[in-house]
Write a protein that holds these residues in place. Structure first.
Motif, PDB file in Angstrom:
ATOM      1  N   VAL A 300      27.791  70.599 -26.340  1.00  0.00           N
ATOM      2  CA  VAL A 300      28.947  69.836 -25.846  1.00  0.00           C
ATOM      3  C   VAL A 300      29.059  68.538 -26.630  1.00  0.00           C
ATOM      4  O   VAL A 300      28.157  67.698 -26.578  1.00  0.00           O
ATOM      5  N   TYR A 301      30.142  68.403 -27.391  1.00  0.00           N
ATOM      6  CA  TYR A 301      30.363  67.220 -28.238  1.00  0.00           C
ATOM      7  C   TYR A 301      31.360  66.308 -27.531  1.00  0.00           C
ATOM      8  O   TYR A 301      32.479  66.738 -27.220  1.00  0.00           O
ATOM      9  N   VAL A 302      30.948  65.056 -27.263  1.00  0.00           N
ATOM     10  CA  VAL A 302      31.808  64.137 -26.511  1.00  0.00           C
ATOM     11  C   VAL A 302      32.026  62.887 -27.367  1.00  0.00           C
ATOM     12  O   VAL A 302      31.056  62.293 -27.880  1.00  0.00           O
ATOM     13  N   GLN A 303      33.308  62.492 -27.499  1.00  0.00           N
ATOM     14  CA  GLN A 303      33.626  61.338 -28.352  1.00  0.00           C
ATOM     15  C   GLN A 303      33.118  60.052 -27.687  1.00  0.00           C
ATOM     16  O   GLN A 303      33.126  59.923 -26.448  1.00  0.00           O
ATOM     17  N   SER A 304      32.698  59.105 -28.539  1.00  0.00           N
ATOM     18  CA  SER A 304      31.991  57.903 -28.050  1.00  0.00           C
ATOM     19  C   SER A 304      32.723  57.159 -26.932  1.00  0.00           C
ATOM     20  O   SER A 304      32.088  56.709 -25.968  1.00  0.00           O
ATOM     21  N   GLY A 305      34.074  57.048 -27.051  1.00  0.00           N
ATOM     22  CA  GLY A 305      34.841  56.246 -26.075  1.00  0.00           C
ATOM     23  C   GLY A 305      34.736  56.764 -24.648  1.00  0.00           C
ATOM     24  O   GLY A 305      34.950  56.003 -23.699  1.00  0.00           O
ATOM     25  N   VAL A 306      34.472  58.073 -24.471  1.00  0.00           N
ATOM     26  CA  VAL A 306      34.420  58.632 -23.104  1.00  0.00           C
ATOM     27  C   VAL A 306      33.038  59.230 -22.791  1.00  0.00           C
ATOM     28  O   VAL A 306      32.849  59.832 -21.733  1.00  0.00           O
ATOM     29  N   TYR A 307      32.096  59.035 -23.699  1.00  0.00           N
ATOM     30  CA  TYR A 307      30.801  59.730 -23.580  1.00  0.00           C
ATOM     31  C   TYR A 307      30.105  59.432 -22.250  1.00  0.00           C
ATOM     32  O   TYR A 307      29.763  60.343 -21.482  1.00  0.00           O
ATOM     33  N   GLU A 308      29.912  58.139 -21.950  1.00  0.00           N
ATOM     34  CA  GLU A 308      29.129  57.810 -20.741  1.00  0.00           C
ATOM     35  C   GLU A 308      29.866  58.235 -19.478  1.00  0.00           C
ATOM     36  O   GLU A 308      29.264  58.736 -18.530  1.00  0.00           O
ATOM     37  N   ASN A 372      12.103  82.871 -10.982  1.00  0.00           N
ATOM     38  CA  ASN A 372      13.151  82.921 -12.019  1.00  0.00           C
ATOM     39  C   ASN A 372      14.279  81.900 -11.833  1.00  0.00           C
ATOM     40  O   ASN A 372      15.381  82.085 -12.359  1.00  0.00           O
ATOM     41  N   TYR A 373      14.011  80.837 -11.084  1.00  0.00           N
ATOM     42  CA  TYR A 373      15.090  79.864 -10.845  1.00  0.00           C
ATOM     43  C   TYR A 373      14.920  78.622 -11.721  1.00  0.00           C
ATOM     44  O   TYR A 373      13.801  78.127 -11.900  1.00  0.00           O
ATOM     45  N   TYR A 374      16.055  78.102 -12.232  1.00  0.00           N
ATOM     46  CA  TYR A 374      16.013  76.868 -13.017  1.00  0.00           C
ATOM     47  C   TYR A 374      17.126  75.943 -12.515  1.00  0.00           C
ATOM     48  O   TYR A 374      18.254  76.399 -12.258  1.00  0.00           O
ATOM     49  N   ALA A 375      16.814  74.669 -12.392  1.00  0.00           N
ATOM     50  CA  ALA A 375      17.804  73.708 -11.876  1.00  0.00           C
ATOM     51  C   ALA A 375      18.917  73.491 -12.894  1.00  0.00           C
ATOM     52  O   ALA A 375      18.635  73.343 -14.088  1.00  0.00           O
ATOM     53  N   PRO A 376      20.190  73.476 -12.449  1.00  0.00           N
ATOM     54  CA  PRO A 376      21.278  73.156 -13.374  1.00  0.00           C
ATOM     55  C   PRO A 376      21.035  71.775 -13.986  1.00  0.00           C
ATOM     56  O   PRO A 376      20.695  70.825 -13.267  1.00  0.00           O
ATOM     57  N   THR A 377      21.198  71.689 -15.296  1.00  0.00           N
ATOM     58  CA  THR A 377      20.663  70.554 -16.051  1.00  0.00           C
ATOM     59  C   THR A 377      21.724  69.935 -16.954  1.00  0.00           C
ATOM     60  O   THR A 377      22.491  70.665 -17.598  1.00  0.00           O
ATOM     61  N   VAL A 378      21.756  68.601 -17.002  1.00  0.00           N
ATOM     62  CA  VAL A 378      22.587  67.900 -17.998  1.00  0.00           C
ATOM     63  C   VAL A 378      21.668  66.980 -18.788  1.00  0.00           C
ATOM     64  O   VAL A 378      20.903  66.197 -18.216  1.00  0.00           O
ATOM     65  N   LEU A 379      21.739  67.089 -20.124  1.00  0.00           N
ATOM     66  CA  LEU A 379      20.887  66.299 -21.010  1.00  0.00           C
ATOM     67  C   LEU A 379      21.771  65.434 -21.904  1.00  0.00           C
ATOM     68  O   LEU A 379      22.656  65.959 -22.588  1.00  0.00           O
ATOM     69  N   GLY A 395      21.368  79.816 -20.242  1.00  0.00           N
ATOM     70  CA  GLY A 395      20.932  79.343 -18.934  1.00  0.00           C
ATOM     71  C   GLY A 395      21.753  78.116 -18.555  1.00  0.00           C
ATOM     72  O   GLY A 395      22.617  77.666 -19.315  1.00  0.00           O
ATOM     73  N   PRO A 396      21.455  77.513 -17.393  1.00  0.00           N
ATOM     74  CA  PRO A 396      22.316  76.453 -16.844  1.00  0.00           C
ATOM     75  C   PRO A 396      22.020  75.062 -17.417  1.00  0.00           C
ATOM     76  O   PRO A 396      21.743  74.126 -16.657  1.00  0.00           O
ATOM     77  N   VAL A 397      22.051  74.946 -18.729  1.00  0.00           N
ATOM     78  CA  VAL A 397      21.664  73.689 -19.371  1.00  0.00           C
ATOM     79  C   VAL A 397      22.813  73.178 -20.247  1.00  0.00           C
ATOM     80  O   VAL A 397      23.308  73.922 -21.105  1.00  0.00           O
ATOM     81  N   VAL A 398      23.238  71.930 -20.016  1.00  0.00           N
ATOM     82  CA  VAL A 398      24.331  71.343 -20.804  1.00  0.00           C
ATOM     83  C   VAL A 398      23.789  70.191 -21.646  1.00  0.00           C
ATOM     84  O   VAL A 398      23.491  69.118 -21.110  1.00  0.00           O
ATOM     85  N   PRO A 399      23.664  70.359 -22.960  1.00  0.00           N
ATOM     86  CA  PRO A 399      23.264  69.235 -23.807  1.00  0.00           C
ATOM     87  C   PRO A 399      24.500  68.496 -24.330  1.00  0.00           C
ATOM     88  O   PRO A 399      25.449  69.118 -24.813  1.00  0.00           O
TER      89      PRO A 399
END
Ligand code: SIN
Length: 490
Positions: A300-308, A372-379, A395-399
């Motif tokens: 997931v590519y997010v532009q600097s102005g809206v990243y945070e 077999n469970y993994y917590a939905p993740t945002v990195l 899997g449920p991981v969003v970098p």
């Protein structure tokens, strides 16, 4: 009145060959387990090359008869199959949840999704047109007609145990082909149930044959189809390494191939995006089937102005997702399919953490629910050197990766051997046109995260494979063109 079955009546444990349920030639069986608990659901036929050969023999005998049926008669059979799928959507959906782990609502949703391809191709069966070629010479008439390619081998994955096989079998039958098939060893029960309903819908003996095999025996079984010159087409959904293997090993008999392979989908959020829509689109695209979908965003590519701001909004929504067994009606994310899958997810997250990502939510297994469970993740602060940037995590991981300029995002998005799906969010019409044309992918979501439709062509470019499923293009993969030249007409 369309017959409705209990879940237990849909569970079959033998191969389906030539219109009959038969044990494997070697008499072996293997366990199918529930990924939520590890419990054995059924012990089913473990087939090898002899079973694959018997399936091909049956498909070869049935081919001339099925090829010569009227398209409207094939359409009628497919419509009856569709009606049976819809009438049994609850039980089939529960079977999907049981062997694959997706929440009940998604399991039922998959039944309706798969059924939509059957209805679509039932109608397409009656629209297989050819061409009369404008006359080039006096006394000669030239035309092009379309014919079924012959026997099709369908090899299908575990992540959509019903929809993937339905969208291969339906166009094959509509075109007049006969089919031999093998579902994934993790989730064969739904495919076997579907074949049972197809038989009830009137698919004649030998036209549709399905064998199941364990991971150990799948190679020899499928190998028989790859080497058999009577099998004229392979249609496969699964990993890129297996797709390449199938292409290499079938080259000796030059079969037609449709390969729907791995993705590494980029999802780009520009400064001018509607952020709420982008977060909603991300949730729809990423967390379908717990992230175990070829078209799920992986980077997931997010532009600097809206990243945070995007990172905060997304992490809040992701932290609220309910992880639970499929049987819990409130579940939004179920178990991952098996130990290999969960180990890969953990390996990707651990690698990213060791290289400096910030864990905004998740980032851990959930052993209190099961293995077999993994917590939905945002990195946040992901970088291209991380494993999750190069390989599909499934899997449920969003970098989240940060970028400043449009060209930088396009370059990063395309900097992968894969090209299945891609997504971007922007409200600038000129940018929308520019970016959509530059993304190297077979499918582009523009301000939209839910792309699946039987009316749309599904498939990739680059090492995500070739061929298209669904839409008016989907039938061409099961047809060959014959040129007829008739002389002596003057
Ligand atoms: C897949 O994961 O291969 C298929 C997903 C879809 O049909 O949207």
């Amino acid at each position: 009145m369309t017959q409705q079955y209990e879940l237990s009546e849909l569970i079959r444990s033998d191969n389906f060959i030539d219109g009959k349920w038969v044990a494997s030639a070697g008499g072996k069986r293997f366990d199918v387990t529930n990924p939520a608990t590890g419990e054995v659901i059924a012990q089913i036929a473990d087939s090898d090359a002899a079973d694959a050969r018997a399936a091909t023999d049956a498909a070869a005998r049935a081919f001339p008869g099925w090829r010569d049926t009227l398209p409207r008669d094939r359409a009628a059979v497919l419509h009856r199959w569709h009606a049976l799928m819809v009438a049994n959507a609850d039980a089939l959906g529960r079977l999907i949840s049981l062997e694959q782990g997706k929440p009940l609502a998604e399991g039922r949703g998959e039944v309706m999704y798969g059924a939509s391809y059957v209805a679509w191709f039932a109608d397409e069966a009656t629209r297989i047109y050819g061409d009369i070629i404008p006359q080039q010479q006096r006394g000669k008439r030239m035309s092009a007609i379309k014919e079924p390619v012959g026997i099709v081998a369908a090899i299908t994955p575990w992540n959509f145990p019903l929809a993937m096989i339905a969208r291969k079998i339906a166009p094959a039958l509509a075109a007049g082909c006969t089919v031999v098939g093998k579902p994934a060893e993790d989730t064969p029960l739904t495919a076997l149930a579907l074949v049972m309903l197809a038989h009830e819908a009137g698919v004649p003996a030998g036209v549709l044959n399905l064998i199941s095999a364990s991971r150990e025996n799948a190679g020899p079984a499928v190998g028989d189809w790859l080497a058999d010159s009577r099998v004229r087409k392979i249609t496969f959904t699964g990993s890129t390494p297996v797709g390449k293997y199938l292409a290499r090993e079938s080259a000796g008999t030059l079969k037609k191939l449709s390969l729907e392979l791995g993705g590494n989908a980029p999802f780009i959020v520009f400064d001018d995006a509607d952020l709420d829509a982008a977060v909603t689109g991300m949730l729809a695209a990423k967390f379908r089937n717990g992230g175990q979908t070829c078209v799920c965003p992986n980077r997931v590519y997010v532009q600097s102005g809206v990243y945070e701001r995007f990172a905060d909004l997304l992490a809040t929504r992701v932290a609220a997702l309910k992880v639970a067994p499929a049987t819990d009606p409130a579940a939004q994310i179920g178990p991952m399919i098996n130990a290999r899958a969960i180990d890969k997810i953990a390996r990707h997250v651990d690698d990213a953490v060791s290289r400096g990502v910030r864990v905004l939510t998740g980032g851990k297994r959930l052993p209190e629910l099961g293995p077999n469970y993994y917590a939905p993740t945002v990195l946040a602060d992901a970088s291209p050197d991380m494993q999750l940037s190069c390989e599909e995590t499934f899997g449920p991981v969003v970098p989240l990766f940060r970028f400043d300029h449009e060209a930088e995002a396009i370059h990063a998005a395309n900097d992968t051997p894969f090209g299945l799906a891609s997504y971007f969010y922007s409200q600038d019409v000129r940018r929308i046109d520019r970016v959509a044309r530059q993304l190297e992918a077979g499918i582009v979501g523009i301000n939209e995260g839910a792309l699946a439709s039987e009316a749309a062509p599904f498939g990739g470019v680059k090492e995500s494979g070739y061929g298209r499923e669904g839409s008016k293009y989907g039938l061409d993969d099961y047809l060959s063109i014959k040129y007829l030249c008739q002389g002596g007409l003057e």
